[in-house]
Design a protein around this motif. Structure first.
Motif, PDB file in Angstrom:
ATOM      1  N   LYS A   1      -1.141   1.372   3.996  1.00  0.00           N
ATOM      2  CA  LYS A   1      -0.051   0.791   3.210  1.00  0.00           C
ATOM      3  C   LYS A   1      -0.555  -0.361   2.334  1.00  0.00           C
ATOM      4  O   LYS A   1      -0.205  -0.459   1.149  1.00  0.00           O
ATOM      5  CB  LYS A   1       1.045   0.283   4.153  1.00  0.00           C
TER       6      LYS A   1
ATOM      7  N   ARG B   1      -2.358   0.865  -0.693  1.00  0.00           N
ATOM      8  CA  ARG B   1      -1.437   1.310  -1.753  1.00  0.00           C
ATOM      9  C   ARG B   1      -0.821   0.118  -2.477  1.00  0.00           C
ATOM     10  O   ARG B   1      -0.674   0.130  -3.707  1.00  0.00           O
ATOM     11  CB  ARG B   1      -0.344   2.201  -1.162  1.00  0.00           C
TER      12      ARG B   1
ATOM     13  N   THR C   1      -1.057   0.017  -6.464  1.00  0.00           N
ATOM     14  CA  THR C   1       0.076   0.633  -7.150  1.00  0.00           C
ATOM     15  C   THR C   1       0.303  -0.052  -8.497  1.00  0.00           C
ATOM     16  O   THR C   1       0.102  -1.273  -8.628  1.00  0.00           O
ATOM     17  CB  THR C   1       1.348   0.538  -6.283  1.00  0.00           C
TER      18      THR C   1
END
Length: 314
Positions: free
Chosen positions: A251, A254, A258
């Protein structure tokens, strides 16, 4: 402070973002930091993974992961990291900095020695600020990102967690100021607020609390031993259903990459539940909610580890 070589806007247009850019992850020897480093490497980034020892370097070294000696409280280590980035043989940009290193030493506010308060602030706050100050020029050049690993404890302070939570509250505030200072420079600042994550540091913190409690005065034993025992037992039980470190690292990877990140991300169901409550519930009700589960459990006995140091993962 080491400055990156200048490049032009034309150069940046000719060299768009590539997955083989650099990412720095501090506290990458195990736990969340190691998992984040591996997830980023699997995405194609070249990760400079901060570790303390040669043995830790051997454990984390892999394709796309280059261990670097990094105790974030040692200025020479931080300066050497900046030189490594400036002298990168492939002239890769620094895409992101993940500030993950941390320590956790828990005891009641009255009991925890001031030296241990200072140690936690040196690692969990001032060390990260030192790395940020040294690497911001590189991140301005790349229009990169800073990811600060805070905690649910940076929003809601459990009993016995005063010093650790204090460092995380401070990191939250510094992150807010930094985000507002550097957004015009194209640098993004993101906070990740993990709840319970199964890591070595989390597993050891209860044992360390019990060791500190064993050295308390008779009066402090009378006042706090029941609370400490119950808190350690509650937290140990919660770790059994906590988020695995690999999922937390995936997580965070990301979040670090992102295109349009939020300012904050709660990590884990407990963080997603508790953090919104702090905005809406009265303080006395939050007090009751956060302490009600710490009244009846008995701790599991375990061996006493040494405190982790400034390169250790949070």
């Amino acid at each position: 402070m080491i400055r990156p070589p200048e490049d032009s806007r034309k150069d940046r247009r000719k060299n768009p973002r590539k997955a083989d850019e650099l990412v720095v992850v501090s506290g990458a020897s195990s736990g969340i930091g190691a998992a984040t480093a591996r997830a980023l490497a699997s995405m194609g980034y070249h990760v400079l993974a901060g570790v303390r020892t040669d043995s830790e370097a051997g454990t984390i070294r892999a394709g796309g992961i280059e261990p670097v000696t990094l105790d974030i409280t040692v200025p020479q280590h931080v300066e050497a990291l900046a030189r490594r980035i400036a002298d990168d043989p492939e002239r890769r940009a620094l895409r992101a900095l993940v500030n993950n290193a941390g320590i956790e030493i828990n005891a009641p506010v009255e009991v925890l020695p001031l030296a241990l308060w200072r140690e936690q602030f040196e690692v969990n706050l001032f060390g990260h600020i030192a790395v940020i100050q040294e690497l911001l020029p590189f991140l301005r050049r790349s229009r990169g990102r800073i990811v600060n690993i805070s905690s649910v404890g940076g929003v809601a302070a459990l009993p016995v967690f005063g010093a650790y939570a204090g460092t995380k509250f401070a990191l939250e505030a510094a992150s807010d100021s930094l985000r507002r200072e550097v957004s015009a420079h194209g640098v993004q600042v993101v906070v990740v607020q993990p709840g319970g994550v199964r890591t070595e540091m989390a597993a050891r913190s209860g044992d360390l609390s019990l060791e500190l409690a064993a050295g308390m005065s008779a009066e402090h034993q009378r006042l706090y031993s029941g609370l400490i025992d119950a808190t350690v037992a509650s937290n140990s039980a919660s770790l059994e259903r906590a988020l695995p470190a690999a999922k937390a690292g995936a997580k965070i990877a990301r979040v670090a990459t992102t295109p349009r990140p939020r300012a904050r991300y709660a990590l884990g169901t407990d963080a997603a539940f508790i953090i919104p409550l702090t905005r809406f519930l009265p303080a006395r009700l939050m007090d009751a909610l956060l302490t009600m589960s710490h009244r009846s459990r008995k701790p599991k006995t375990a061996s006493m580890p040494a405190p982790e140091s400034a390169g250790s993962p949070s």
